[in-house]
Design a protein around this motif. Structure first.
Motif, PDB file in Angstrom:
ATOM      1  N   LEU A  60      -4.499   1.857   9.560  1.00  0.00           N
ATOM      2  CA  LEU A  60      -3.498   1.531   8.565  1.00  0.00           C
ATOM      3  C   LEU A  60      -2.141   1.616   9.257  1.00  0.00           C
ATOM      4  CD1 LEU A  60      -3.445   1.127   5.476  1.00  0.00           C
ATOM      5  CD2 LEU A  60      -3.392   3.618   5.255  1.00  0.00           C
ATOM      6  N   TYR A  61      -1.396   0.496   9.246  1.00  0.00           N
ATOM      7  CA  TYR A  61      -0.096   0.449   9.914  1.00  0.00           C
ATOM      8  C   TYR A  61       1.042   0.576   8.897  1.00  0.00           C
ATOM      9  CZ  TYR A  61      -2.611  -1.028  14.059  1.00  0.00           C
ATOM     10  OH  TYR A  61      -3.461  -1.059  15.131  1.00  0.00           O
ATOM     11  N   THR A 104      -0.106  13.910   7.402  1.00  0.00           N
ATOM     12  CA  THR A 104      -1.120  13.351   6.511  1.00  0.00           C
ATOM     13  C   THR A 104      -1.077  14.097   5.175  1.00  0.00           C
ATOM     14  OG1 THR A 104      -2.771  14.838   7.476  1.00  0.00           O
ATOM     15  CG2 THR A 104      -2.639  12.612   8.381  1.00  0.00           C
ATOM     16  N   LEU A 149       1.893   6.070   2.619  1.00  0.00           N
ATOM     17  CA  LEU A 149       1.046   4.912   2.869  1.00  0.00           C
ATOM     18  C   LEU A 149      -0.359   5.282   2.407  1.00  0.00           C
ATOM     19  CD1 LEU A 149       1.356   2.218   4.391  1.00  0.00           C
ATOM     20  CD2 LEU A 149       0.857   3.461   6.490  1.00  0.00           C
ATOM     21  N   TYR A 150      -0.900   4.510   1.451  1.00  0.00           N
ATOM     22  CA  TYR A 150      -2.230   4.793   0.909  1.00  0.00           C
ATOM     23  C   TYR A 150      -3.264   3.852   1.526  1.00  0.00           C
ATOM     24  CZ  TYR A 150       0.140   7.688  -2.519  1.00  0.00           C
ATOM     25  OH  TYR A 150       0.891   8.669  -3.111  1.00  0.00           O
ATOM     26  N   GLY A 205       0.299   5.213  12.989  1.00  0.00           N
ATOM     27  CA  GLY A 205      -0.781   4.648  12.188  1.00  0.00           C
ATOM     28  C   GLY A 205      -1.752   5.732  11.755  1.00  0.00           C
ATOM     29  N   LEU A 206      -2.573   5.389  10.770  1.00  0.00           N
ATOM     30  CA  LEU A 206      -3.594   6.322  10.286  1.00  0.00           C
ATOM     31  C   LEU A 206      -4.955   5.656  10.492  1.00  0.00           C
ATOM     32  CD1 LEU A 206      -4.089   9.040   8.813  1.00  0.00           C
ATOM     33  CD2 LEU A 206      -4.119   7.741   6.684  1.00  0.00           C
ATOM     34  N   LEU A 209      -0.709   8.726   4.591  1.00  0.00           N
ATOM     35  CA  LEU A 209       0.178   9.053   5.701  1.00  0.00           C
ATOM     36  C   LEU A 209       1.606   9.060   5.164  1.00  0.00           C
ATOM     37  CD1 LEU A 209       0.348   9.546   8.798  1.00  0.00           C
ATOM     38  CD2 LEU A 209       0.759   7.106   9.034  1.00  0.00           C
ATOM     39  N   GLN A 261       0.805  -1.205   0.000  1.00  0.00           N
ATOM     40  CA  GLN A 261       0.000   0.000   0.000  1.00  0.00           C
ATOM     41  C   GLN A 261       0.845   1.266   0.000  1.00  0.00           C
ATOM     42  OE1 GLN A 261      -3.013  -2.486   2.703  1.00  0.00           O
ATOM     43  NE2 GLN A 261      -3.384  -0.292   2.873  1.00  0.00           N
ATOM     44  N   GLN A 293      -1.972  -4.262   5.410  1.00  0.00           N
ATOM     45  CA  GLN A 293      -1.392  -3.420   6.450  1.00  0.00           C
ATOM     46  C   GLN A 293      -2.437  -2.829   7.377  1.00  0.00           C
ATOM     47  OE1 GLN A 293       1.768  -2.190   3.134  1.00  0.00           O
ATOM     48  NE2 GLN A 293       1.734  -0.713   4.798  1.00  0.00           N
ATOM     49  N   GLU A 294      -3.691  -3.321   7.268  1.00  0.00           N
ATOM     50  CA  GLU A 294      -4.735  -2.681   8.051  1.00  0.00           C
ATOM     51  C   GLU A 294      -5.528  -3.651   8.922  1.00  0.00           C
ATOM     52  OE1 GLU A 294      -6.568  -1.040   4.650  1.00  0.00           O
ATOM     53  OE2 GLU A 294      -7.767  -2.807   4.251  1.00  0.00           O
TER      54      GLU A 294
END
Lengths: 158, 158
Positions: free
Chosen positions: B123-124, A92, A123-124, B102-103, A103, A13, B13-14
């Motif tokens: 999201l990591y 962000t 990071l999407y 994270g987001l 992010l 991602q 990743q989430e």
């Protein structure tokens, strides 16, 4: 060949962009976050970029507005999660009009000979969104931006 | 069986957590972001949680400090990227002492009968970090937190 590396592994991602500059990392970090210089490098030279907001501290908002020669306007914004000079930035990223938020982590690494390696990892929200961004011409935009930032550093490192 | 769903697909990743509450979404959104109630539900009941900061607007900082019965202290913080009542929240998340940020995106969806589906996607920075968080007991913590939040809503929906 471009000196900018852009890595996007299949089914991940994120996009990892890196570039080594012939400048000390304090200068690289400072120029990267200085509103006075953003219009000179952020984006391709065919666009006019203005800084609507840039407050580089935790919780600070950044917003850049670009216009092209046809008069189209594109705005980008985000908030800073971490500003650790001269090591690391976390913020962000939102392209206004697109609901997906990314992010971004930027690291500034000291290399021998007064050089600095900058690595920007974005990071999407999904692999599909990341791949869509890659196919939208982002690669050319990033290479142009990094070349312009390099030229700006060269002028200020003298 | 828990009413909280926790989905973490392999090699992604989430983590996606969801729960449906018997309350209108305006109330769910409000309680989720009200500093006065955070100590009553954020985390398991074996922990004491205090709100050091909670400013639910773009660029606003949140920071919660937890302590357990042995006196260990754990702090969590982030900044808000988007606060769109009663639809959506986007914010960063950091467990202090761990450099990975994270987001988090939280959506509040209106369902028939005055119910609300809350979905929290985190999201990591990597699959490894995500898997490490899952193995650290996060699952039990999330289930406890959602059960406490549900009980709090039930008290205020009357």
């Amino acid at each position: 060949m471009s000196k900018t590396s852009i890595v996007a592994e299949p089914n991940k991602q994120e996009v990892i962009i890196s570039r080594t500059f012939e400048a000390r990392r304090e200068l690289v970090f400072q120029m990267w976050t200085d509103a006075a210089y953003i219009p000179e490098w952020w984006g391709p030279s065919t666009m006019t970029t203005i800084v609507d907001s840039l407050n580089a501290k935790k919780g600070g908002i950044w917003r850049y507005v670009q216009s092209d020669q046809a008069g189209n306007v594109y705005a980008h914004n985000g908030v800073f999660h971490e500003v650790s000079s001269p090591d690391r930035l976390v913020h962000t990223y939102e392209f206004e009009g697109v609901p997906a938020v990314g992010l971004v982590t930027v690291t500034f690494e000291d290399l021998a000979g007064g050089r600095t390696k900058l690595t920007e990892t974005t990071l999407y929200p999904s692999v599909e969104i990341r791949d869509g961004v890659l196919q939208s011409g982002m690669t050319e935009g990033v290479i142009a931006l990094m070349d312009r930032f390099d030229a700006l550093l060269a002028k200020h490192s003298l």
